[in-house]
Design an enzyme around this catalytic site. Structure first.
Site, PDB file in Angstrom:
ATOM      1  CD  GLU A 130      -2.481  -1.245   2.684  1.00 51.41           C
ATOM      2  OE1 GLU A 130      -3.230  -2.199   2.877  1.00 51.41           O
ATOM      3  OE2 GLU A 130      -2.331  -0.320   3.510  1.00 51.41           O
ATOM      4  CB  CYS A 143       5.389  -5.750   9.338  1.00 53.12           C
ATOM      5  SG  CYS A 143       6.537  -4.950  10.482  1.00 53.12           S
ATOM      6  CB  CYS A 157       3.023  -3.541  16.588  1.00 49.04           C
ATOM      7  SG  CYS A 157       4.758  -3.019  16.464  1.00 49.04           S
ATOM      8  CD  GLU A 160      11.324  -1.006  11.636  1.00 51.12           C
ATOM      9  OE1 GLU A 160      10.223  -0.632  12.104  1.00 51.12           O
ATOM     10  OE2 GLU A 160      12.291  -0.233  11.542  1.00 51.12           O
ATOM     11  CB  SER A 195       6.635   3.144  16.625  1.00 52.68           C
ATOM     12  OG  SER A 195       6.359   3.692  15.362  1.00 52.68           O
ATOM     13  CG  HIS A 238       3.264   2.559  19.830  1.00 56.75           C
ATOM     14  ND1 HIS A 238       3.058   3.785  19.256  1.00 56.75           N
ATOM     15  CD2 HIS A 238       3.586   1.717  18.816  1.00 56.75           C
ATOM     16  CE1 HIS A 238       3.253   3.700  17.955  1.00 56.75           C
ATOM     17  NE2 HIS A 238       3.572   2.468  17.662  1.00 56.75           N
ATOM     18  CB  CYS A 280      -0.296   0.084   9.076  1.00 57.19           C
ATOM     19  SG  CYS A 280       0.798   1.388   9.410  1.00 57.19           S
TER      20      CYS A 280
HETATM   21  N1  SAH Z   1       7.314  -0.178  11.245  1.00 53.89           N
HETATM   22  C1  SAH Z   1       7.421   1.244  11.348  1.00 53.89           C
HETATM   23  C2  SAH Z   1       6.650   2.012  10.279  1.00 53.89           C
HETATM   24  C3  SAH Z   1       5.278   1.562   9.882  1.00 53.89           C
HETATM   25  S1  SAH Z   1       3.921   1.862  10.952  1.00 53.89           S
HETATM   26  C4  SAH Z   1       7.012   1.690  12.735  1.00 53.89           C
HETATM   27  O1  SAH Z   1       6.666   0.853  13.549  1.00 53.89           O
HETATM   28  O2  SAH Z   1       7.102   2.886  13.021  1.00 53.89           O
HETATM   29  C5  SAH Z   1       3.720   3.612  11.097  1.00 53.89           C
HETATM   30  C6  SAH Z   1       3.032   4.007  12.393  1.00 53.89           C
HETATM   31  O3  SAH Z   1       1.617   3.664  12.363  1.00 53.89           O
HETATM   32  C7  SAH Z   1       3.610   3.295  13.606  1.00 53.89           C
HETATM   33  O4  SAH Z   1       3.754   4.202  14.655  1.00 53.89           O
HETATM   34  C8  SAH Z   1       2.519   2.271  13.899  1.00 53.89           C
HETATM   35  O5  SAH Z   1       2.575   1.795  15.209  1.00 53.89           O
HETATM   36  C9  SAH Z   1       1.259   3.032  13.569  1.00 53.89           C
HETATM   37  N2  SAH Z   1       0.050   2.211  13.396  1.00 53.89           N
HETATM   38  C10 SAH Z   1      -0.031   0.924  12.981  1.00 53.89           C
HETATM   39  N3  SAH Z   1      -1.313   0.513  12.947  1.00 53.89           N
HETATM   40  C11 SAH Z   1      -2.066   1.555  13.354  1.00 53.89           C
HETATM   41  C12 SAH Z   1      -3.469   1.746  13.530  1.00 53.89           C
HETATM   42  N4  SAH Z   1      -4.350   0.790  13.278  1.00 53.89           N
HETATM   43  N5  SAH Z   1      -3.901   2.961  13.981  1.00 53.89           N
HETATM   44  C13 SAH Z   1      -2.997   3.966  14.219  1.00 53.89           C
HETATM   45  N6  SAH Z   1      -1.675   3.839  14.050  1.00 53.89           N
HETATM   46  C14 SAH Z   1      -1.200   2.647  13.626  1.00 53.89           C
END
Ligand code: SAH
Length: 317
Positions: free
Chosen positions: A48, A68, A72, A118, A172, A174, A291
């Site tokens: 995407e 990925c 997470c 990632e 990230s 969280h 994502c």
């Molecule tokens: N792997 C990298 C980049 C991709 S995700 C990373 O972890 O940063 C980009 C961001 O979107 C990350 O902070 C991720 O945790 C967040 N993300 C993933 N799924 C999400 C969702 N459903 N709602 C909001 N943020 C989300």
């Protein structure tokens, strides 16, 4: 090239593809100016890519892997693990499709490497792709306008810093403590928070670029005031930014969007403690632009092919 014989032109056209990838589907959320592209790869897989239009910015969000491996728990991209790294040309072609979606009047001004995958687990291919994108013959983007978002892999963050790049780094986080982060971001068991922050500090020291911490607020899980307090204690007086992102719900996962009240209070507390906070606007929820959500609906190859045939007009749903 009308000076070539017609037969040769036909042979050339059938022997060479201008690009190896193609857009299988375009979803537009017109009122938000957001478009989401499902980009088909030569091996039948898909990733995407999202284009966001704002007043004076056109930002593209690109993927770096098919799936990925980070796992997470709240993220759609990693639900089925990782298939493979993207090649650098597959990353570059996402930028080209995004630029063609915008048309000639609107140039891409910014990029965020926040799509599927990632980025720091595919660093050589990503850096090669960004070299191309930044060259004046290509889109001519400056490194300063490109944000690389990582789950937080300290060795790769240090390697990136040592290359003297000017990219913006987003980490990230969280969660404000290892106990909670172990549950939400499993790679934390290998690289705990203090190592991630030490690597981010190193990135700032080497590059002079302030780091952004991303914090996805999950209703009832990590969005309480005590979490904001712990986060402020953790970051201390570092010159960092915190990006708060309200969770975008993923079908089948048990996580909830935080209340507006919780988001407001969380942000207010951090600001009171002197931290620069941005609350990221939700964009493209209607087109499932978080994502991995679009691909999730279209993983079956037959559905993919059908979607490609049906969506060449690019109309939204
Ligand atoms: N792997 C990298 C980049 C991709 S995700 C990373 O972890 O940063 C980009 C961001 O979107 C990350 O902070 C991720 O945790 C967040 N993300 C993933 N799924 C999400 C969702 N459903 N709602 C909001 N943020 C989300």
């Amino acid at each position: 090239m009308s000076d070539l014989p017609k037969r040769l032109r036909e042979q050339l056209a059938s022997a060479f593809l201008p690009l190896e990838t193609r857009v299988l589907r375009t979803d537009q959320a017109a009122e938000e100016g957001t478009a989401k592209l499902l980009v088909g790869l030569a091996d039948g897989r898909a990733v995407e890519c999202v284009v966001m239009r704002e007043a004076d910015r056109r930002t593209v969000c690109v993927s770096t892997q098919v799936g990925c491996a980070m796992g997470c728990v709240f993220c759609a991209s990693g639900l089925a693990g990782v298939d493979r790294n993207l090649e650098s040309h597959e990353i570059v072609e996402q930028f080209l499709h995004a630029q063609w979606t915008l048309g000639q009047q609107q140039r891409i001004t910014h990029a965020v490497i926040m799509g599927m995958g990632e980025p720091l687990a595919n660093l050589p291919n990503l850096l090669a792709a960004l070299d191309t994108i930044c060259s004046p013959e290509s889109l001519g983007l400056s490194q300063r306008r490109i944000t690389i978002s990582t789950v937080g892999l300290p060795p790769a963050i240090r390697k990136l810093a040592d290359r003297g790049v000017r990219f913006h780094l987003a980490v990230s986080l969280h969660a404000p403590n290892d106990h909670l982060r172990d549950q939400l971001v499993p790679v934390n068991r290998r690289f705990p928070i203090r190592e991630v922050i030490a690597a981010a500090d190193y990135f700032f020291a080497r590059t002079g670029r302030q780091v952004t911490y991303e914090y996805v607020l999950l209703g009832g899980l990590n969005d309480r005031l005590e979490h904001a307090q712990q986060l402020a204690d953790l970051l201390g007086r570092r010159p960092v930014h915190v990006n708060l992102i309200a969770y975008n719900p993923v079908a089948g996962l048990p996580y909830r969007t935080p209340t507006e009240h919780a988001v407001r209070e969380f942000a207010r507390y951090l600001k009171r403690r002197g931290i620069v906070v941005h609350v990221r606007k939700t964009k493209g929820r209607r087109i499932e632009a978080a994502c991995g959500q679009l691909r999730l609906r279209h993983r079956d190859p037959a559905t993919l092919a059908a979607a490609g045939a049906a969506s060449s007009g690019g109309a939204g749903r």
